[in-house]
Design an enzyme around this catalytic site. Structure first.
Site, PDB file in Angstrom:
ATOM      1  N   LYS A  38       5.056  -1.386 -39.453  1.00 29.22           N
ATOM      2  CA  LYS A  38       5.075  -0.482 -38.295  1.00 29.22           C
ATOM      3  C   LYS A  38       4.264   0.786 -38.595  1.00 29.22           C
ATOM      4  O   LYS A  38       3.882   1.025 -39.746  1.00 29.22           O
ATOM      5  CB  LYS A  38       6.508  -0.174 -37.884  1.00 29.22           C
ATOM      6  CG  LYS A  38       7.410   0.276 -38.987  1.00 29.22           C
ATOM      7  CD  LYS A  38       8.861   0.260 -38.546  1.00 29.22           C
ATOM      8  CE  LYS A  38       9.707   0.866 -39.642  1.00 29.22           C
ATOM      9  NZ  LYS A  38      10.957   1.382 -39.202  1.00 29.22           N
ATOM     10  N   ARG A 136      22.319   3.547 -35.742  1.00 25.36           N
ATOM     11  CA  ARG A 136      21.153   3.683 -34.873  1.00 25.36           C
ATOM     12  C   ARG A 136      21.143   2.565 -33.837  1.00 25.36           C
ATOM     13  O   ARG A 136      21.013   2.799 -32.647  1.00 25.36           O
ATOM     14  CB  ARG A 136      19.928   3.612 -35.787  1.00 25.36           C
ATOM     15  CG  ARG A 136      18.633   4.009 -35.240  1.00 25.36           C
ATOM     16  CD  ARG A 136      17.597   4.199 -36.341  1.00 25.36           C
ATOM     17  NE  ARG A 136      17.368   3.022 -37.178  1.00 25.36           N
ATOM     18  CZ  ARG A 136      16.360   2.906 -38.046  1.00 25.36           C
ATOM     19  NH1 ARG A 136      15.491   3.882 -38.181  1.00 25.36           N
ATOM     20  NH2 ARG A 136      16.214   1.834 -38.782  1.00 25.36           N
ATOM     21  N   TYR A 268      -4.195  32.281 -41.764  1.00 24.18           N
ATOM     22  CA  TYR A 268      -3.344  32.838 -40.701  1.00 24.18           C
ATOM     23  C   TYR A 268      -2.108  33.521 -41.279  1.00 24.18           C
ATOM     24  O   TYR A 268      -1.440  32.967 -42.151  1.00 24.18           O
ATOM     25  CB  TYR A 268      -2.871  31.728 -39.760  1.00 24.18           C
ATOM     26  CG  TYR A 268      -3.964  31.145 -38.898  1.00 24.18           C
ATOM     27  CD1 TYR A 268      -4.692  31.933 -38.022  1.00 24.18           C
ATOM     28  CD2 TYR A 268      -4.244  29.781 -38.949  1.00 24.18           C
ATOM     29  CE1 TYR A 268      -5.685  31.390 -37.223  1.00 24.18           C
ATOM     30  CE2 TYR A 268      -5.227  29.228 -38.150  1.00 24.18           C
ATOM     31  CZ  TYR A 268      -5.947  30.039 -37.290  1.00 24.18           C
ATOM     32  OH  TYR A 268      -6.928  29.492 -36.505  1.00 24.18           O
ATOM     33  N   MET A 316      -5.581  23.781 -38.898  1.00 27.33           N
ATOM     34  CA  MET A 316      -5.748  22.460 -38.280  1.00 27.33           C
ATOM     35  C   MET A 316      -6.799  21.604 -38.993  1.00 27.33           C
ATOM     36  O   MET A 316      -6.591  20.414 -39.213  1.00 27.33           O
ATOM     37  CB  MET A 316      -6.127  22.620 -36.800  1.00 27.33           C
ATOM     38  CG  MET A 316      -6.108  21.305 -36.052  1.00 27.33           C
ATOM     39  SD  MET A 316      -6.649  21.471 -34.347  1.00 27.33           S
ATOM     40  CE  MET A 316      -5.292  22.367 -33.608  1.00 27.33           C
TER      41      MET A 316
HETATM   42  C1  LIG Z   1      15.162  -1.935 -40.088  1.00 25.22           C
HETATM   43  C2  LIG Z   1      14.172  -1.609 -41.153  1.00 25.22           C
HETATM   44  N1  LIG Z   1      14.013  -2.460 -42.170  1.00 25.22           N
HETATM   45  C3  LIG Z   1      13.128  -2.217 -43.165  1.00 25.22           C
HETATM   46  C4  LIG Z   1      12.357  -1.078 -43.170  1.00 25.22           C
HETATM   47  C5  LIG Z   1      11.422  -0.816 -44.325  1.00 25.22           C
HETATM   48  O1  LIG Z   1      11.891   0.286 -45.043  1.00 25.22           O
HETATM   49  P1  LIG Z   1      11.208   0.782 -46.400  1.00 25.22           P
HETATM   50  O2  LIG Z   1       9.894   1.366 -46.024  1.00 25.22           O
HETATM   51  O3  LIG Z   1      12.149   1.799 -46.904  1.00 25.22           O
HETATM   52  O4  LIG Z   1      11.086  -0.399 -47.282  1.00 25.22           O
HETATM   53  C6  LIG Z   1      12.499  -0.160 -42.127  1.00 25.22           C
HETATM   54  C7  LIG Z   1      11.697   1.062 -42.147  1.00 25.22           C
HETATM   55  O5  LIG Z   1      11.995   2.096 -41.672  1.00 25.22           O
HETATM   56  C8  LIG Z   1      13.437  -0.439 -41.096  1.00 25.22           C
HETATM   57  O6  LIG Z   1      13.615   0.418 -40.082  1.00 25.22           O
END
Ligand SMILES: Cc1ncc(COP(=O)(O)O)c(C=O)c1O
Length: 380
Positions: A38, A136, A268, A316
């Site tokens: 992701k 969550r 700044y 920036m």
């Molecule tokens: C549900 C879930 N699994 C696995 C991971 C991977 O985590 P990590 O980068 O700590 O290995 C994440 C990352 O945020 C996650 O949200």
């Protein structure tokens, strides 16, 4: 020769291959690996990284949204993709069409996927998320069996997976134990009632290091794939630390060097005032590139293999550093914000500490205007 950029990231694909191979070695051949890609593969560039992981043995991808799933599909077909977040109601059809496995926490979501599956003539593989302490997403562990049974009876869908997520695995062994026990009780109950679940998973990177008993048959590493160990109070064995290699370096160029007299305020707000005569250099990178402003007056960068502290506020597009002790610094020189020069290294963990944040945020903050350059034997 420096690349013709002001600020750029170099991604070492050989390091990524090494890291995936090490994870494979650590979990063994029976456990599948879901690489979490992701947020543009943690800032490394999703398509390039997905292609590399496909060629080097990832089994499943974990994503945060359907755009990421699409990007993976555009690189290669056939890999299972799990949406780790909840799908929004208006994303359900798209997820089904794109053959993305959804995570569900409720019967309402299972029904929405069932309706879409029937309407679109598709079979949907659901992963039920169990909340054992993260808070969550997820169904409570006590209600999970009922959800699994009811979801499995719906047309067009099948419960393929069951998973949970550790909340404090890098820091808190006791809380992790509570989560582990709640999940295990659920698994025992399912086994006792003869309810089979094909895929069970819990371990992210921190849990791979600290909770080796909950590998089940799939693990979900993100950070480790990119070669970074999650910090935290729980110490992992030192031999583990040497096994993964950071894949990403963040670099920029020096655009200007000058001498300043004692008493000169810098940047700044004048938060830094020269305590003596100094030589300072201006870097062609700032928070617009993802070099976090919180590192003002705290971070250091590498120039000519030496650590040079950031002086004054990061702006920036530019940042000032103290190069007084480094001989021969010139405009055009390369500076490493993250990465190695000679025997010195600045890690994402170190930069995160200076910025009061975590390496995940440091990596995913590197902005769109920073080109990613791929190095290594598999670089295109
Ligand atoms: C549900 C879930 N699994 C696995 C991971 C991977 O985590 P990590 O980068 O700590 O290995 C994440 C990352 O945020 C996650 O949200």
């Amino acid at each position: 020769m420096n690349p013709p950029y002001r600020c750029w990231a170099e991604v070492d694909l050989d390091a990524l291959r090494n890291n995936l191979a090490w994870i494979r070695h650590r979990v063994g051949p029976q456990v599948r690996i879901m690489t979490v890609v992701k947020a543009d593969a943690y800032g490394h560039g999703l398509k390039q990284i997905a292609a590399l992981l496909m060629q080097n043995g990832t089994d499943v991808f974990g994503v945060a949204n359907l755009g990421e799933a699409r990007a993976i599909r555009s690189v290669g077909r056939g890999w299972p993709i799990l949406m780790l977040g909840a799908c929004l109601p208006d994303e359900v059809d798209l997820a089904v069409r794109d053959d993305v496995m959804p995570s569900i926490s409720s019967l309402v979501e299972a029904r929405a996927f069932s309706r879409a599956a029937v309407r679109l003539g598709r079979a949907v593989r659901l992963h039920v998320k169990v909340d054992t302490g993260m808070g969550r997403l997820g169904v409570g562990a006590r209600a999970a069996t009922d959800l699994i049974l009811r979801a499995d009876r719906l047309p067009g869908v099948r419960v393929e997976g069951l998973y949970t997520h550790y909340a404090s695995v890098e820091d808190n062994a006791g809380f992790s134990q509570t989560q582990r026990a709640a999940f295990q009780r659920l698994l025992d109950e399912l086994a006792g009632r003869g309810i089979p679940i094909a895929t069970i998973h819990a371990n992210n990177s921190g849990a791979l290091l600290h909770e080796p008993d909950t590998l089940f048959n799939l693990v979900r590493p993100g950070l480790l794939v990119y070669g970074i160990l999650p910090g935290g109070a729980r110490r992992s064995a030192s031999d583990l630390r040497q096994q993964v290699r950071a894949a990403l370096s963040l670099k920029c160029r020096i655009s200007f060097v000058k001498e300043i007299p004692r008493g000169t305020p810098l940047s700044y707000g004048g938060s830094f005032v020269a305590p003596r005569r100094m030589r300072v250099a201006t870097l062609s990178a700032g928070y617009g590139d993802g070099y976090l402003r919180a590192g003002s007056n705290r971070a250091s960068v590498l120039v000519r293999g030496r650590r040079c502290p950031v002086v004054g506020r990061i702006t920036m597009d530019q940042t000032i550093i103290d190069v007084s002790p480094v001989r021969g610094v010139r405009a055009g020189d390369e500076a490493a914000l993250i990465g190695r020069q000679g025997s010195e290294e600045i890690t994402a963990n170190e930069l995160a500490d200076w910025c009061g944040t975590i390496p995940w945020e440091v990596l995913t903050s590197i902005s769109y205007r920073v080109p990613r350059l791929y190095r290594g034997t598999q670089a295109a």
